[in-house]
Design a protein around this motif. Structure first.
Motif, short mmCIF file in Angstrom:
data_model
loop_
_atom_site.label_atom_id
_atom_site.label_comp_id
_atom_site.label_asym_id
_atom_site.label_seq_id
_atom_site.Cartn_x
_atom_site.Cartn_y
_atom_site.Cartn_z
N PHE A 76 0.99 -1.18 0.09
CA PHE A 76 0.18 -0.16 -0.10
C PHE A 76 0.84 1.15 -0.01
O PHE A 76 0.38 2.32 -0.18
N HIS A 77 2.09 1.21 0.47
CA HIS A 77 2.81 2.51 0.61
C HIS A 77 2.97 3.42 -0.99
O HIS A 77 2.63 4.53 -1.04
N MET A 78 3.32 2.50 -1.93
CA MET A 78 3.46 3.36 -3.22
C MET A 78 1.96 3.62 -3.89
O MET A 78 1.77 4.77 -4.36
N PRO A 79 1.16 2.67 -3.83
CA PRO A 79 -0.51 2.87 -4.23
C PRO A 79 -0.79 4.08 -3.41
O PRO A 79 -1.65 4.84 -4.08
N ALA A 80 -0.56 4.48 -2.20
CA ALA A 80 -1.11 5.45 -1.47
C ALA A 80 -0.45 6.75 -1.97
O ALA A 80 -1.09 7.77 -2.46
N PHE A 81 1.01 6.73 -2.26
CA PHE A 81 1.48 7.84 -3.18
C PHE A 81 0.96 8.33 -4.06
O PHE A 81 0.68 9.49 -4.51
N ILE A 82 0.74 7.26 -5.20
CA ILE A 82 0.48 7.28 -6.53
C ILE A 82 -1.09 7.83 -6.54
O ILE A 82 -1.49 8.79 -7.41
N VAL A 83 -1.82 7.43 -5.55
CA VAL A 83 -3.28 7.81 -5.49
C VAL A 83 -3.30 9.63 -5.16
O VAL A 83 -4.04 10.22 -5.80
N ILE A 84 -2.37 9.80 -4.27
CA ILE A 84 -2.37 11.16 -3.75
C ILE A 84 -1.92 12.02 -5.11
O ILE A 84 -2.36 13.10 -5.30
N SER A 85 -0.91 11.61 -5.69
CA SER A 85 -0.18 12.11 -6.78
C SER A 85 -1.36 12.31 -7.86
O SER A 85 -1.41 13.37 -8.53
N GLY A 86 -2.15 11.20 -8.15
CA GLY A 86 -3.30 11.57 -9.12
C GLY A 86 -4.23 12.56 -8.75
O GLY A 86 -4.63 13.48 -9.35
N TYR A 87 -4.71 12.62 -7.38
CA TYR A 87 -5.68 13.49 -6.86
C TYR A 87 -5.26 15.16 -7.21
O TYR A 87 -5.86 15.92 -7.49
N PHE A 88 -3.80 15.25 -7.03
CA PHE A 88 -3.32 16.70 -7.23
C PHE A 88 -2.92 16.88 -8.74
O PHE A 88 -2.39 17.84 -8.92
N SER A 89 -3.00 15.97 -9.28
CA SER A 89 -3.07 16.06 -10.87
C SER A 89 -4.05 16.33 -11.68
O SER A 89 -4.14 16.53 -12.89
N PHE A 196 -3.25 5.85 -10.19
CA PHE A 196 -3.20 7.27 -10.58
C PHE A 196 -4.47 7.85 -11.23
O PHE A 196 -4.82 8.84 -10.60
N VAL A 197 -5.12 6.90 -12.00
CA VAL A 197 -6.21 7.12 -12.58
C VAL A 197 -7.49 7.41 -11.42
O VAL A 197 -8.32 8.25 -11.58
N LEU A 198 -7.24 6.41 -10.46
CA LEU A 198 -8.23 6.57 -9.29
C LEU A 198 -8.32 7.76 -8.69
O LEU A 198 -9.16 8.58 -8.41
N GLY A 199 -6.92 8.24 -8.19
CA GLY A 199 -6.71 9.68 -7.71
C GLY A 199 -7.14 10.67 -8.51
O GLY A 199 -7.69 11.72 -8.02
N LEU A 200 -7.15 10.63 -10.06
CA LEU A 200 -7.94 11.79 -10.70
C LEU A 200 -9.34 11.64 -10.37
O LEU A 200 -10.05 12.82 -10.78
N LEU A 201 -9.89 10.67 -10.09
CA LEU A 201 -11.28 10.60 -9.86
C LEU A 201 -11.79 10.81 -8.77
O LEU A 201 -13.00 11.30 -8.37
N LEU A 202 -11.08 11.01 -7.76
CA LEU A 202 -11.61 11.11 -6.40
C LEU A 202 -11.83 12.66 -6.07
O LEU A 202 -11.22 13.49 -6.69
N LYS A 203 -12.75 12.98 -4.95
CA LYS A 203 -13.00 14.15 -4.89
C LYS A 203 -12.94 14.26 -3.10
O LYS A 203 -12.49 13.26 -2.56
#
Length: 382
Positions: A76-89, A196-203
């Motif tokens: 989970f550590h890199m997935p968490a980092f990538i989700v947050i990166s997607g959210y801020f992208s 990353f794509v999931l992060g883009l979709l999160l609100k």
């Protein structure tokens, strides 16, 4: 109750409402661009786990417990980092300013650290002939290359009707081919793409769901169960599935394992990411300011993680005992914390966040704004 009393209560009530409204109006609004403590805390804690995971790697041999903890962290550590990166992208629109920041914040550090890691590896691994290849990311630099590619594709994912299913299909297909190759570590880029794509979709409201008290309580037994399952799985499966850098064939598994394990690891990782975020404090803490320097800690700690084996830090027998694991864990956390601090950021900003104004043309809108400002100034002074 008398009429006078009723009138007094009505006035008091209206006065209270007025005072409350005034109080709300007087509360300072959150400034645009102000950093969110929750996400800075999450990034700092995630980068600490990245460093701890690298520090645990040499301790896995002969220790099923360390291997189980290592597997859970890598789930989970890199997935968490990538989700947050997607959210801020989400706001990336390929505008001149954002492209400039993409180049200075990712491409330039990639070139610098890819070269630096290669030279360092020549020394520590005694490979003097190892070439400097910008197409074959070495060690930690794969994340810079992947984030560069992901962010460039953001406008596409914002337009696709079903972005997450499409990203999952791409990741599943990637596991079927061992010919994807190492160029820009494309295999890992494609397999981590769904996060990353999931992060883009999160609100924002989605993150509020995992910050409830019930989510924090539920995260305890979920993480405990994950450790138990990982302990059981250590001798039965390869933790390399969570690295997302190899095809099924390269992991000596049947081809159909790849798509199945893509979905399984994606589900497991998301559950653990949600539990991790549930424990992240939302208020400002002593380490909140370090969240702005996580990329510094990420790239710089790798030299110590690689050099520690060359310098023989893991050779003493006590390091491989429980007390040694505790010491190694604390040292890794302290090291990466120090590398995220403002003084270190100021020292290496010229590499990590260079201005490079000389390398970019000013966009038309900026030039128009400057011309308008000059004309307004002339009109005032004229």
């Amino acid at each position: 109750m008398s009429e006078d009393t009723l009138r007094m209560r009505a006035v008091t009530s209206r006065g209270g409402e007025t005072r409350a409204s005034t109080s709300r109006a007087a509360a300072p609004p959150k400034q645009a661009g102000q950093r969110d403590a929750f996400f800075d805390n999450a990034k700092y804690l995630a980068i600490v786990l990245v460093a701890i995971g690298h520090a645990w790697e040499p301790l896995r041999d002969g220790s099923r417990t360390v291997s189980a903890l290592y597997m859970v962290v890598y789930a989970f550590h890199m997935p968490a980092f990538i989700v947050i990166s997607g959210y801020f992208s989400r706001s990336f629109d390929a505008s001149p300013g954002r492209v400039r920041r993409l180049v200075t914040g990712l491409a330039v550090p990639y070139v610098v650290f890819e070269t630096a890691y290669t030279l360092f590896t020549r020394w520590t691994d005694q490979e003097p002939d190892r070439p400097v290849s910008l197409l074959d990311p070495l060690y930690l630099t794969w994340f810079l290359a992947a984030l560069f590619i992901w962010r460039l594709t953001t406008p596409v994912w914002r337009r696709v009707r079903w972005p997450l299913p499409v990203a999952l299909v791409i990741a599943m297909l990637a596991t079927l081919s061992s010919s994807v190759g190492n160029d820009l570590d494309l295999q890992r880029t494609l397999q981590f793409l769904p996060y990353f794509v999931l992060g883009l979709l999160l609100k924002p409201e989605h993150f509020q769901l995992v910050r409830r008290r019930s989510a924090r309580v539920l995260a305890v037994p979920v993480f405990a169960a994950a450790v138990v399952v990982a302990y059981w799985a250590v001798p039965r499966m390869s933790g390399a599935w969570f690295y997302h850098r190899d095809s099924a064939e390269e992991l000596a598994a049947p081809a159909w394992y790849g798509p199945v394990m893509t979905l399984v690891t994606f589900g497991c990782s998301l559950v653990l990411v949600a539990c991790f975020l549930a424990w992240v404090p939302g208020r400002r803490a002593w380490f909140t300011v370090l969240g702005a320097g996580t990329l510094y800690g990420y790239l710089l700690h790798g030299f110590v993680a690689q050099g520690s084996k060359f310098w023989g830090w893991y050779e003493p027998a006590w390091v491989h005992r429980p007390v040694g694991m505790v010491v190694v864990t604390v040292c890794a956390a302290v090291l990466v914390t120090a590398l995220c601090t403002p003084p270190v950021r100021r020292l290496f900003r010229w590499v990590m966040e260079p201005e490079m104004t000389w390398a970019f043309r000013r966009d038309a809108q900026q030039q128009a704004r400057e011309r308008n400002a000059v004309r307004e100034g002339n009109a005032v002074h004229g």
